[in-house]
Design an enzyme around this catalytic site. Structure first.
Site, PDB file in Angstrom:
ATOM      1  N   GLY A  47       0.836  -1.189   0.000  1.00 51.18           N
ATOM      2  CA  GLY A  47       0.000   0.000   0.000  1.00 51.18           C
ATOM      3  C   GLY A  47       0.874   1.243   0.000  1.00 51.18           C
ATOM      4  CD  GLN A  52       3.154   5.788   2.740  1.00 54.15           C
ATOM      5  OE1 GLN A  52       2.193   5.206   2.268  1.00 54.15           O
ATOM      6  NE2 GLN A  52       4.185   5.139   3.271  1.00 54.15           N
ATOM      7  CB  CYS A  98       5.006   2.204   7.385  1.00 52.91           C
ATOM      8  SG  CYS A  98       4.475   3.701   6.523  1.00 52.91           S
ATOM      9  CG  LEU A  99       6.542   1.084   1.351  1.00 53.48           C
ATOM     10  CD1 LEU A  99       5.947   1.368  -0.021  1.00 53.48           C
ATOM     11  CD2 LEU A  99       7.704   0.109   1.233  1.00 53.48           C
ATOM     12  CG  HIS A 140      -0.736   1.070   7.309  1.00 54.49           C
ATOM     13  ND1 HIS A 140       0.200   0.751   8.254  1.00 54.49           N
ATOM     14  CD2 HIS A 140      -0.088   1.878   6.408  1.00 54.49           C
ATOM     15  CE1 HIS A 140       1.350   1.334   7.952  1.00 54.49           C
ATOM     16  NE2 HIS A 140       1.212   2.019   6.830  1.00 54.49           N
ATOM     17  CD  GLU A 141      -1.265   2.239   2.711  1.00 52.89           C
ATOM     18  OE1 GLU A 141      -0.892   3.411   2.557  1.00 52.89           O
ATOM     19  OE2 GLU A 141      -0.488   1.318   3.026  1.00 52.89           O
ATOM     20  CG  HIS A 144      -0.005   6.747   5.447  1.00 57.65           C
ATOM     21  ND1 HIS A 144       1.135   7.215   6.055  1.00 57.65           N
ATOM     22  CD2 HIS A 144       0.210   5.417   5.234  1.00 57.65           C
ATOM     23  CE1 HIS A 144       1.992   6.212   6.209  1.00 57.65           C
ATOM     24  NE2 HIS A 144       1.465   5.113   5.727  1.00 57.65           N
TER      25      HIS A 144
END
Ligand code: NI
Length: 175
Positions: A47, A52, A98-99, A140-141, A144
């Site tokens: 994701g 991000q 997480c990226l 999670h997304e 953000h």
């Protein structure tokens, strides 16, 4: 298409509330979505939210590739201007990375099942009632877009660490 630079924790774009997308079909939004999907797959991740990649707009991309335990797959997809409905309070601890926080993982309390709605670049409705890993990725997304990173949701910091170490000392319930 091109790969986008991913913001890391500490960059202010990650803790800001993102703005609604006014025209989901605009050429710049389509280009952003295509680049985000390419960036997510290259990373690799499951994701990626627009903040991000330094774009404070309410959209994210995700996919559920084959090979997950629950066998539920979703091709790379976009969700623009999502709405989450927590119609069920049941929660579970799920391991997340997480990226924007490379190398770390934590067990995060998440709703087991959720309902979400949004649109794609054609303005078609997307979403539905989901559970398991799908529900986890969407929560999670979505976070953000409100400037929330998963460490802000950690309740047990003994379950927060470097992925390499956690893999070396797995707990029975770590999945
Ligand atoms: Ni993330």
């Amino acid at each position: 298409m091109s790969l986008l630079k991913i913001a890391r924790m500490g960059h202010p774009v990650l803790t800001r509330v993102a703005a609604a997308v006014e025209d989901p079909g605009a050429p710049e939004i389509r280009r952003l979505v295509a680049d985000m999907i390419e960036t997510m797959i290259d990373a690799p991740g499951v994701g990626l939210a627009a903040p991000q990649v330094h774009v404070p707009l309410r959209l994210f991309v995700f996919h559920l590739p084959a090979g997950r335990a629950d066998g539920h797959t979703v091709p790379p997809s976009v969700v623009i201007n999502p709405v989450l409905d927590f119609y069920d309070d049941e929660q579970v601890l799920r391991w997340e990375g997480c990226l924007s926080i490379p190398g770390l993982r934590a067990a995060v309390p998440r709703r087991v099942r959720i309902r979400y709605m949004g649109v794609d670049c054609e303005g078609r409705p997307v979403g539905g009632e989901v559970d398991g890993f799908h529900a986890n990725v969407v929560q999670h997304e979505y976070d953000h877009l409100d400037g929330i990173l998963y460490p802000m949701r950690v309740t047990d910091f003994s379950k927060f660490g470097f992925s390499e170490e956690l893999a070396r000392y797995p707990e029975p319930q770590a999945a």
